[in-house]
Design a protein around this motif. Structure first.
Motif, short mmCIF file in Angstrom:
data_model
loop_
_atom_site.label_atom_id
_atom_site.label_comp_id
_atom_site.label_asym_id
_atom_site.label_seq_id
_atom_site.Cartn_x
_atom_site.Cartn_y
_atom_site.Cartn_z
N LEU A 30 -0.42 77.68 30.92
CA LEU A 30 0.96 77.90 30.50
C LEU A 30 1.53 79.16 31.14
CD1 LEU A 30 0.85 77.05 26.69
CD2 LEU A 30 2.19 75.87 28.43
N LEU A 31 0.74 80.23 31.14
CA LEU A 31 1.20 81.48 31.74
C LEU A 31 1.48 81.32 33.23
CD1 LEU A 31 -1.09 84.15 30.04
CD2 LEU A 31 1.32 83.68 29.57
N ARG A 81 -6.55 70.89 33.03
CA ARG A 81 -7.13 71.75 31.99
C ARG A 81 -6.15 71.99 30.85
NH1 ARG A 81 -9.28 77.10 34.67
NH2 ARG A 81 -7.08 77.42 34.38
N ARG A 82 -4.89 72.00 31.17
CA ARG A 82 -3.86 72.27 30.17
C ARG A 82 -3.83 71.21 29.08
NH1 ARG A 82 2.22 73.74 32.02
NH2 ARG A 82 3.30 72.52 30.47
N GLY A 83 -4.18 69.99 29.41
CA GLY A 83 -4.09 68.90 28.44
C GLY A 83 -5.36 68.63 27.66
N GLN A 84 -6.42 69.38 27.86
CA GLN A 84 -7.69 69.11 27.18
C GLN A 84 -7.72 69.65 25.75
OE1 GLN A 84 -10.69 70.71 29.73
NE2 GLN A 84 -10.49 69.07 31.23
N PHE A 85 -6.91 70.63 25.46
CA PHE A 85 -6.97 71.27 24.15
C PHE A 85 -6.68 70.33 22.99
CE2 PHE A 85 -5.07 74.45 21.05
CZ PHE A 85 -6.29 74.83 20.54
N PRO A 86 -5.66 69.48 23.03
CA PRO A 86 -5.44 68.58 21.88
C PRO A 86 -6.65 67.69 21.57
CG PRO A 86 -3.49 68.63 23.26
CD PRO A 86 -4.57 69.37 24.01
N ASP A 87 -7.34 67.22 22.62
CA ASP A 87 -8.54 66.41 22.40
C ASP A 87 -9.63 67.25 21.75
OD1 ASP A 87 -7.38 64.13 23.49
OD2 ASP A 87 -8.15 64.55 25.50
N ARG A 88 -9.77 68.50 22.17
CA ARG A 88 -10.78 69.39 21.59
C ARG A 88 -10.47 69.68 20.12
NH1 ARG A 88 -15.05 68.82 24.76
NH2 ARG A 88 -14.60 69.43 26.89
N LEU A 89 -9.18 69.81 19.80
CA LEU A 89 -8.80 70.03 18.40
C LEU A 89 -9.14 68.81 17.55
CD1 LEU A 89 -5.38 71.90 18.35
CD2 LEU A 89 -7.65 72.80 17.89
N ARG A 90 -8.87 67.63 18.10
CA ARG A 90 -9.19 66.40 17.36
C ARG A 90 -10.69 66.31 17.10
NH1 ARG A 90 -11.13 62.11 19.04
NH2 ARG A 90 -10.60 62.44 21.22
N LEU A 91 -11.50 66.62 18.11
CA LEU A 91 -12.95 66.60 17.94
C LEU A 91 -13.40 67.66 16.92
CD1 LEU A 91 -14.03 66.10 21.65
CD2 LEU A 91 -14.18 64.42 19.79
N LEU A 92 -12.76 68.81 16.94
CA LEU A 92 -13.07 69.85 15.98
C LEU A 92 -12.72 69.39 14.57
CD1 LEU A 92 -13.93 72.66 15.10
CD2 LEU A 92 -11.68 73.51 15.86
N GLU A 97 2.72 68.72 22.03
CA GLU A 97 4.14 68.82 22.42
C GLU A 97 4.42 70.13 23.14
OE1 GLU A 97 6.53 68.32 18.91
OE2 GLU A 97 6.75 66.18 19.26
N ALA A 98 3.90 71.22 22.60
CA ALA A 98 4.11 72.54 23.22
C ALA A 98 3.54 72.57 24.62
CB ALA A 98 3.50 73.63 22.36
N LEU A 99 2.38 71.99 24.80
CA LEU A 99 1.77 71.95 26.14
C LEU A 99 2.59 71.09 27.08
CD1 LEU A 99 -2.01 71.75 25.21
CD2 LEU A 99 -0.84 73.63 26.39
N ALA A 100 3.06 69.94 26.60
CA ALA A 100 3.87 69.05 27.44
C ALA A 100 5.17 69.72 27.86
CB ALA A 100 4.16 67.74 26.69
N GLU A 101 5.74 70.52 26.96
CA GLU A 101 7.00 71.20 27.24
C GLU A 101 6.80 72.54 27.96
OE1 GLU A 101 8.76 71.52 23.38
OE2 GLU A 101 9.00 69.35 23.18
N GLY A 102 5.54 72.99 28.03
CA GLY A 102 5.28 74.29 28.65
C GLY A 102 5.77 75.46 27.82
N GLY A 114 5.01 78.34 25.54
CA GLY A 114 3.94 79.22 25.10
C GLY A 114 4.10 79.70 23.67
N GLU A 115 5.32 79.98 23.26
CA GLU A 115 5.55 80.45 21.89
C GLU A 115 5.19 79.37 20.88
OE1 GLU A 115 9.14 82.17 19.05
OE2 GLU A 115 9.49 81.98 21.20
N GLU A 116 5.63 78.15 21.12
CA GLU A 116 5.30 77.04 20.23
C GLU A 116 3.79 76.78 20.23
OE1 GLU A 116 7.35 74.99 18.20
OE2 GLU A 116 8.79 76.58 18.57
N PHE A 117 3.17 76.89 21.39
CA PHE A 117 1.73 76.71 21.51
C PHE A 117 1.00 77.71 20.62
CE2 PHE A 117 -2.31 77.88 23.57
CZ PHE A 117 -2.95 76.65 23.58
N ALA A 118 1.38 78.97 20.71
CA ALA A 118 0.74 80.02 19.92
C ALA A 118 0.95 79.78 18.42
CB ALA A 118 1.28 81.39 20.32
N GLU A 119 2.14 79.39 18.03
CA GLU A 119 2.42 79.12 16.61
C GLU A 119 1.61 77.92 16.11
OE1 GLU A 119 6.55 79.02 15.44
OE2 GLU A 119 7.03 80.55 16.93
#
Length: 138
Positions: A52-53, A60-71, A104-109, A111-116
């Motif tokens: 994002l930065l 790599r940017r899109g892997q996080f939602p899958d990791r959250l689901r697995l978590l 959604e935050a990742l798709a839109e790029g 960063g603030e929404e991602f952090a929240e």
């Protein structure tokens, strides 16, 4: 590689702290799978943040939602469904909402929404785990 991890991360600090503070002796299930998935999610969050930065649309940017689901799945397995009953039973819905918000935050790029979204997910999971621990302790 359970148990060999650096201090709590920047994106899931409450969850990682809750995992670290949960005793595993006696009747409690093994934390290994949950710990491993939490650290995998933390690393994926870091990768996503860096992407994002750098305004990078890399994979790599899109892997996080899958990791959250697995978590989330690992947390449910660890809790034995306890986080889905009684006080705190809204966790699965809250987790899914935060997972969607992260995507959604990742798709839109954004960063603030991602952090929240990360902070919300982290708080929801840590609260659910603490509720399970409190029920087991009582």
């Amino acid at each position: 590689m359970s148990g060999v991890h650096p201090p709590a991360g920047a994106f899931l600090p409450l969850t990682l702290s809750e995992i670290r503070s949960t005793p595993t002796a006696g009747h409690r299930p093994e934390l290994g799978p949950l710990t491993d998935r939490a650290w995998a999610a933390e690393r994926a969050a870091e990768d996503s943040w860096h992407a994002l930065l750098g305004d990078c649309a890399c994979a790599r940017r899109g892997q996080f939602p899958d990791r959250l689901r697995l978590l989330s799945e690992a947390a449910g397995e660890y809790a034995g469904g306890a986080c889905c009953r009684g006080r705190g039973s809204t966790y699965p819905d809250r987790a899914a909402a935060f997972e969607h918000w992260v995507a959604e935050a990742l798709a839109e790029g954004d960063g603030e929404e991602f952090a929240e979204a990360c902070a919300g997910y982290d708080a929801a999971l840590a609260h659910a785990m603490a509720s399970v621990r409190d029920r087991v302790d009582s």
